[in-house]
Design a protein around this motif. Structure first.
Motif, PDB file in Angstrom:
ATOM      1  N   LEU A 106       0.675  -1.195  -0.024  1.00  0.00           N
ATOM      2  CA  LEU A 106       0.131  -0.013  -0.011  1.00  0.00           C
ATOM      3  C   LEU A 106       0.957   1.376  -0.075  1.00  0.00           C
ATOM      4  O   LEU A 106       1.807   1.392   0.892  1.00  0.00           O
ATOM      5  N   GLU A 107       0.542   2.332  -1.022  1.00  0.00           N
ATOM      6  CA  GLU A 107       1.464   3.302  -1.042  1.00  0.00           C
ATOM      7  C   GLU A 107       1.201   4.361   0.023  1.00  0.00           C
ATOM      8  O   GLU A 107       1.944   5.350   0.388  1.00  0.00           O
ATOM      9  N   ARG A 108       0.130   3.810   1.152  1.00  0.00           N
ATOM     10  CA  ARG A 108      -0.008   4.897   2.103  1.00  0.00           C
ATOM     11  C   ARG A 108       1.027   4.810   2.913  1.00  0.00           C
ATOM     12  O   ARG A 108       1.379   5.970   3.614  1.00  0.00           O
ATOM     13  N   VAL A 109       1.768   3.687   3.079  1.00  0.00           N
ATOM     14  CA  VAL A 109       3.032   3.642   3.874  1.00  0.00           C
ATOM     15  C   VAL A 109       4.185   4.536   3.371  1.00  0.00           C
ATOM     16  O   VAL A 109       4.770   5.230   4.312  1.00  0.00           O
ATOM     17  N   TRP A 110       4.320   4.598   2.127  1.00  0.00           N
ATOM     18  CA  TRP A 110       5.483   5.197   1.439  1.00  0.00           C
ATOM     19  C   TRP A 110       5.203   6.632   1.017  1.00  0.00           C
ATOM     20  O   TRP A 110       6.124   7.665   0.925  1.00  0.00           O
ATOM     21  N   CYS A 111       3.975   7.072   0.749  1.00  0.00           N
ATOM     22  CA  CYS A 111       3.635   8.237  -0.283  1.00  0.00           C
ATOM     23  C   CYS A 111       2.418   8.879   0.416  1.00  0.00           C
ATOM     24  O   CYS A 111       1.948   9.939  -0.164  1.00  0.00           O
ATOM     25  N   ASN A 112       2.085   8.600   1.642  1.00  0.00           N
ATOM     26  CA  ASN A 112       0.917   9.264   2.374  1.00  0.00           C
ATOM     27  C   ASN A 112      -0.236   9.016   1.546  1.00  0.00           C
ATOM     28  O   ASN A 112      -1.214  10.034   1.666  1.00  0.00           O
ATOM     29  N   LEU A 113      -0.364   8.224   0.629  1.00  0.00           N
ATOM     30  CA  LEU A 113      -1.799   8.021  -0.057  1.00  0.00           C
ATOM     31  C   LEU A 113      -2.731   6.968   0.941  1.00  0.00           C
ATOM     32  O   LEU A 113      -2.176   5.790   1.381  1.00  0.00           O
ATOM     33  N   TRP A 114      -3.816   7.043   0.837  1.00  0.00           N
ATOM     34  CA  TRP A 114      -4.821   6.300   1.906  1.00  0.00           C
ATOM     35  C   TRP A 114      -5.266   5.065   1.226  1.00  0.00           C
ATOM     36  O   TRP A 114      -5.717   4.130   1.700  1.00  0.00           O
ATOM     37  N   ARG A 115      -5.194   4.922  -0.121  1.00  0.00           N
ATOM     38  CA  ARG A 115      -5.585   3.612  -0.634  1.00  0.00           C
ATOM     39  C   ARG A 115      -4.626   3.215  -1.727  1.00  0.00           C
ATOM     40  O   ARG A 115      -3.662   4.173  -2.179  1.00  0.00           O
ATOM     41  N   ARG A 116      -4.756   1.995  -2.499  1.00  0.00           N
ATOM     42  CA  ARG A 116      -3.670   1.439  -3.307  1.00  0.00           C
ATOM     43  C   ARG A 116      -3.968   2.476  -4.537  1.00  0.00           C
ATOM     44  O   ARG A 116      -5.244   2.802  -5.076  1.00  0.00           O
ATOM     45  N   ALA A 117      -2.912   2.733  -5.203  1.00  0.00           N
ATOM     46  CA  ALA A 117      -2.882   3.393  -6.431  1.00  0.00           C
ATOM     47  C   ALA A 117      -3.932   2.840  -7.542  1.00  0.00           C
ATOM     48  O   ALA A 117      -4.594   3.771  -8.158  1.00  0.00           O
ATOM     49  N   ASP A 118      -3.899   1.716  -7.668  1.00  0.00           N
ATOM     50  CA  ASP A 118      -4.536   0.822  -8.854  1.00  0.00           C
ATOM     51  C   ASP A 118      -6.315   1.000  -8.410  1.00  0.00           C
ATOM     52  O   ASP A 118      -7.208   0.585  -9.102  1.00  0.00           O
ATOM     53  N   LEU A 119      -6.751   1.709  -7.295  1.00  0.00           N
ATOM     54  CA  LEU A 119      -7.800   1.810  -6.870  1.00  0.00           C
ATOM     55  C   LEU A 119      -8.129   3.212  -7.231  1.00  0.00           C
ATOM     56  O   LEU A 119      -9.762   3.580  -7.040  1.00  0.00           O
ATOM     57  N   GLN A 120      -7.660   3.887  -8.061  1.00  0.00           N
ATOM     58  CA  GLN A 120      -7.646   5.342  -8.336  1.00  0.00           C
ATOM     59  C   GLN A 120      -8.486   5.086  -9.700  1.00  0.00           C
ATOM     60  O   GLN A 120      -8.361   4.296 -10.631  1.00  0.00           O
ATOM     61  N   ALA A 121      -9.675   6.001  -9.749  1.00  0.00           N
ATOM     62  CA  ALA A 121     -10.528   5.999 -11.288  1.00  0.00           C
ATOM     63  C   ALA A 121      -9.562   6.248 -12.312  1.00  0.00           C
ATOM     64  O   ALA A 121      -9.837   5.774 -13.333  1.00  0.00           O
ATOM     65  N   PHE A 122      -9.188   7.589 -12.000  1.00  0.00           N
ATOM     66  CA  PHE A 122      -8.501   8.075 -13.295  1.00  0.00           C
ATOM     67  C   PHE A 122      -6.820   8.147 -12.957  1.00  0.00           C
ATOM     68  O   PHE A 122      -6.463   8.189 -11.660  1.00  0.00           O
ATOM     69  N   ASP A 123      -6.095   8.380 -14.001  1.00  0.00           N
ATOM     70  CA  ASP A 123      -4.623   8.520 -13.560  1.00  0.00           C
ATOM     71  C   ASP A 123      -4.080   9.992 -13.485  1.00  0.00           C
ATOM     72  O   ASP A 123      -4.471  10.641 -14.477  1.00  0.00           O
ATOM     73  N   PRO A 124      -3.697  10.422 -12.514  1.00  0.00           N
ATOM     74  CA  PRO A 124      -3.616  11.617 -12.192  1.00  0.00           C
ATOM     75  C   PRO A 124      -2.500  12.281 -13.145  1.00  0.00           C
ATOM     76  O   PRO A 124      -2.368  13.508 -13.478  1.00  0.00           O
ATOM     77  N   LEU A 125      -1.559  11.374 -13.581  1.00  0.00           N
ATOM     78  CA  LEU A 125      -0.454  11.953 -14.381  1.00  0.00           C
ATOM     79  C   LEU A 125      -0.849  12.325 -15.688  1.00  0.00           C
ATOM     80  O   LEU A 125      -0.280  13.021 -16.244  1.00  0.00           O
ATOM     81  N   ARG A 126      -2.142  11.734 -16.250  1.00  0.00           N
ATOM     82  CA  ARG A 126      -2.463  11.971 -17.275  1.00  0.00           C
ATOM     83  C   ARG A 126      -3.130  13.445 -17.517  1.00  0.00           C
ATOM     84  O   ARG A 126      -3.047  13.969 -18.531  1.00  0.00           O
ATOM     85  N   VAL A 127      -3.527  13.904 -16.580  1.00  0.00           N
ATOM     86  CA  VAL A 127      -4.051  15.335 -16.436  1.00  0.00           C
ATOM     87  C   VAL A 127      -2.812  16.129 -16.848  1.00  0.00           C
ATOM     88  O   VAL A 127      -2.935  17.090 -17.516  1.00  0.00           O
ATOM     89  N   ARG A 128      -1.596  15.864 -16.112  1.00  0.00           N
ATOM     90  CA  ARG A 128      -0.391  16.645 -16.178  1.00  0.00           C
ATOM     91  C   ARG A 128       0.009  16.683 -17.743  1.00  0.00           C
ATOM     92  O   ARG A 128       0.386  17.380 -18.475  1.00  0.00           O
ATOM     93  N   ASP A 129      -0.125  15.433 -18.584  1.00  0.00           N
ATOM     94  CA  ASP A 129       0.370  15.097 -19.803  1.00  0.00           C
ATOM     95  C   ASP A 129      -0.479  15.830 -20.719  1.00  0.00           C
ATOM     96  O   ASP A 129       0.005  16.046 -21.899  1.00  0.00           O
ATOM     97  N   LEU A 130      -1.978  15.808 -20.539  1.00  0.00           N
ATOM     98  CA  LEU A 130      -2.844  16.241 -21.291  1.00  0.00           C
ATOM     99  C   LEU A 130      -3.094  17.718 -21.067  1.00  0.00           C
ATOM    100  O   LEU A 130      -3.991  18.159 -21.787  1.00  0.00           O
ATOM    101  N   THR A 131      -2.524  18.309 -20.294  1.00  0.00           N
ATOM    102  CA  THR A 131      -2.529  19.844 -20.233  1.00  0.00           C
ATOM    103  C   THR A 131      -2.082  20.622 -21.368  1.00  0.00           C
ATOM    104  O   THR A 131      -0.987  20.465 -21.891  1.00  0.00           O
ATOM    105  N   THR A 132      -2.924  21.586 -21.890  1.00  0.00           N
ATOM    106  CA  THR A 132      -2.706  22.350 -23.053  1.00  0.00           C
ATOM    107  C   THR A 132      -2.900  23.814 -22.745  1.00  0.00           C
ATOM    108  O   THR A 132      -3.777  24.248 -21.820  1.00  0.00           O
ATOM    109  N   ALA A 133      -2.041  24.609 -23.435  1.00  0.00           N
ATOM    110  CA  ALA A 133      -2.178  26.039 -23.257  1.00  0.00           C
ATOM    111  C   ALA A 133      -3.225  26.684 -24.007  1.00  0.00           C
ATOM    112  O   ALA A 133      -3.554  27.909 -23.665  1.00  0.00           O
ATOM    113  N   ALA A 134      -4.043  25.931 -24.858  1.00  0.00           N
ATOM    114  CA  ALA A 134      -4.997  26.575 -25.610  1.00  0.00           C
ATOM    115  C   ALA A 134      -6.264  26.395 -24.693  1.00  0.00           C
ATOM    116  O   ALA A 134      -6.790  25.441 -24.282  1.00  0.00           O
TER     117      ALA A 134
END
Length: 239
Positions: free
Chosen positions: A1-29
């Protein structure tokens, strides 16, 4: 569990969406005024938060239009309905809104009033597991394919619980807080579908739900055939 190492409360694979994709898909337009957009609305009057997310029908660019959040230390708190209505009025005057999907609980009468003023306002109940699961799946596909992008705005949110937080950062925070609640339904690939639930009771995810509803409205707009890219029918002579 990433809560131990990253202060996340749940397992990362239980996230509905990939938060890194928000950064990758950010556009200036951005989304220019008078663009045809769809909107999603979700939230509660006294608990958590309420959010409005808009999506440009032609480009798929998404932006957080409005967000009202309950402070963590507030015992008594309620959204001012007039303030939310004023934000919707500004939205309607800024863009050409093709559809405004709103989750009715806590806002049933208000949505009815808005629908009387603007014909694009429709009720979209998120408590329908099958419909919501497919809407979430469609949004995940949009993130994976890059069909949805996120407008990189510096506009600050006065009602955000995070000081000096921009609209882009707030939307990413809500998307990261959305978890998976699996249901007894599978897609055509045999993968189990899921609806959204909180990753932790103190985290807010209403903007994530609004983003899904806004994207679903965009898909309906594209299916209507009114926004297909036209091709020229002019006859040209070839030499």
């Amino acid at each position: 569990l990433e809560r131990v190492w990253c202060n996340l409360w749940r397992r990362a694979d239980l996230q509905a969406f990939d938060p890194l994709r928000v950064r990758d898909l950010t556009t200036a337009a951005g989304i220019p005024p008078k663009s045809v957009v769809t909107a999603g609305f979700d939230g509660a009057r006294r608990l958590d938060s309420t959010a409005i997310v808009v999506t440009d029908v032609l480009s798929g660019a998404q932006a957080l239009w409005g967000l009202w959040e309950r402070p963590a230390d507030a015992d008594e708190w309620e959204i001012t309905e007039a303030e939310v209505t004023a934000s919707v009025e500004q939205l309607m005057s800024t863009y050409r809104v093709w559809r405004f999907n709103g989750d009715p609980p806590h806002w049933t009468d208000t949505l009815g009033t808005w629908a009387g003023r603007w014909g694009c306002v429709e009720e979209w109940w998120t408590n329908r597991p099958r419909a919501m699961a497919w809407a979430v799946r469609a949004y995940n596909e949009a993130q994976e394919s890059g069909s949805v992008t996120y407008v990189n705005e510096d506009r600050l949110l006065s009602n955000s619980v995070v000081p000096d937080e921009t609209t882009t950062a707030a939307l990413a925070r809500h998307l990261a807080a959305a978890g998976r609640q699996y249901i007894n339904l599978h897609d055509d690939s045999g993968r189990r579908l899921f609806v959204l639930e909180k990753m932790h009771e103190t985290r807010k995810m209403d903007a994530a739900v609004a983003a899904v509803l806004s994207w679903q409205a965009r898909l309906d707009a594209l299916r209507s055939g009114k926004f297909a890219r036209r091709t020229s029918s002019r006859v040209r002579r070839l030499y």
